[in-house]
Design an enzyme around this catalytic site. Structure first.
Site, PDB file in Angstrom:
ATOM      1  N   TYR A  51       0.825  -1.208   0.000  1.00 38.52           N
ATOM      2  CA  TYR A  51       0.000   0.000   0.000  1.00 38.52           C
ATOM      3  C   TYR A  51       0.855   1.253   0.000  1.00 38.52           C
ATOM      4  O   TYR A  51       0.514   2.262  -0.607  1.00 38.52           O
ATOM      5  CB  TYR A  51      -0.940  -0.038   1.210  1.00 38.52           C
ATOM      6  CG  TYR A  51      -2.195   0.794   1.030  1.00 38.52           C
ATOM      7  CD1 TYR A  51      -3.042   0.584  -0.058  1.00 38.52           C
ATOM      8  CD2 TYR A  51      -2.539   1.779   1.937  1.00 38.52           C
ATOM      9  CE1 TYR A  51      -4.193   1.340  -0.228  1.00 38.52           C
ATOM     10  CE2 TYR A  51      -3.698   2.537   1.789  1.00 38.52           C
ATOM     11  CZ  TYR A  51      -4.511   2.313   0.702  1.00 38.52           C
ATOM     12  OH  TYR A  51      -5.652   3.066   0.536  1.00 38.52           O
ATOM     13  N   LYS A  75      -3.403   8.475   2.909  1.00 37.96           N
ATOM     14  CA  LYS A  75      -4.659   8.281   3.634  1.00 37.96           C
ATOM     15  C   LYS A  75      -4.535   8.739   5.090  1.00 37.96           C
ATOM     16  O   LYS A  75      -5.509   9.236   5.678  1.00 37.96           O
ATOM     17  CB  LYS A  75      -5.081   6.816   3.576  1.00 37.96           C
ATOM     18  CG  LYS A  75      -5.546   6.341   2.208  1.00 37.96           C
ATOM     19  CD  LYS A  75      -6.816   7.052   1.747  1.00 37.96           C
ATOM     20  CE  LYS A  75      -7.377   6.422   0.486  1.00 37.96           C
ATOM     21  NZ  LYS A  75      -8.575   7.144  -0.032  1.00 37.96           N
TER      22      LYS A  75
END
Length: 256
Positions: A156, A163
């Protein structure tokens, strides 16, 4: 047909195809009576978005490249002229270069870092800046995040850092626009198949892990996300702001 969002103008930003989380939210909002408005990135995406959203009836569709202040300004000028007021916004926009997601966070390029932050995190701030002037009756802004903002998920990488920035932004924006009666919240979605998810290395193993380890022993689907989004967009959540709601079948509570 429900009535939780009856007579509410809801802007959906981020629909790309029928697998988009934003599309699942749009369908749920439509079922609750919302007047839906959509944005698309550019001419290449326009036809596909128009074809998809037409299945729910007539809706306003507007071009908006989220990296352009001029296009964001024009979008909200057009919305004000057409609708007068917006009651809710779904911000479902994120992007990072493939190589910056695939090659480990330590190898993130400078321009790739800036691009991911601009599109995936700053865009919520840019939208909120304009939204506060058109959400004159108060309302709700909802964005999407993922547990990769809290814990390391191999593959990720830069998106997890973006995020995390987005989630901090939710809290600060909630404080800034709260006096105007505008709420800002985020849904932390569990792993779900989308076009963007294909860019995450070994994503299928994450899906399998959710099936095996989440308390409900399954991964989420678009319907699971639509309901909580409607909650945030509706008056049912009128006392809730600055929150990150996990919708992941309980996966986030597990230690292994």
């Amino acid at each position: 047909m429900g009535t939780l969002l009856k007579n509410k103008n809801i802007l959906i930003m981020g629909v790309r195809n029928k697998w988009s989380i934003a599309w699942g939210i749009a369908k749920a909002a439509h079922e609750e009576g919302a007047n839906l408005i959509y944005t698309y990135l550019g001419e290449r995406e326009k036809e596909g978005v128009e074809s998809l959203v037409s299945s729910l009836g007539e809706a306003g569709i507007y071009k908006c490249d989220i990296t352009s202040d001029e296009e964001i300004d024009k979008l909200f000028e057009d919305l004000k002229a057409k609708y007068g007021v917006i009651h809710g916004i779904v911000h479902a926009i994120a992007y990072a270069k493939g190589e910056d997601i695939q090659n480990g966070f330590v190898n993130t390029s400078r321009d790739g870092f800036a691009l991911a932050m601009d599109i995936s995190a700053y865009s919520l701030t840019a939208v909120s800046q304009r939204a506060k002037d058109i959400m004159t009756e108060g309302g709700s802004i909802v964005t999407l995040t993922y547990m990769g903002a809290e814990k390391v998920f191999p593959g990720y990488n830069i998106m997890g850092v973006a995020k995390a920035t987005l989630e901090a932004g939710v809290r600060y924006l909630a404080s800034d626009v709260g006096p105007a009666g505008i709420r800002v919240n985020a849904i932390s979605a569990g792993p779900i198949k989308t076009l963007s998810a294909k860019g995450v290395k070994d994503f299928n193993s994450i899906l399998d892990s959710a099936d095996q380890k989440a308390p409900l022993r399954r991964r989420i689907d678009h319907e699971d996300l639509g309901g909580p989004a409607v909650f945030f967009l509706s008056n049912m959540s009128k006392g809730v702001t600055g929150e990150i709601m996990h919708v992941d079948c309980g996966f986030n509570i597990m230690g292994v």
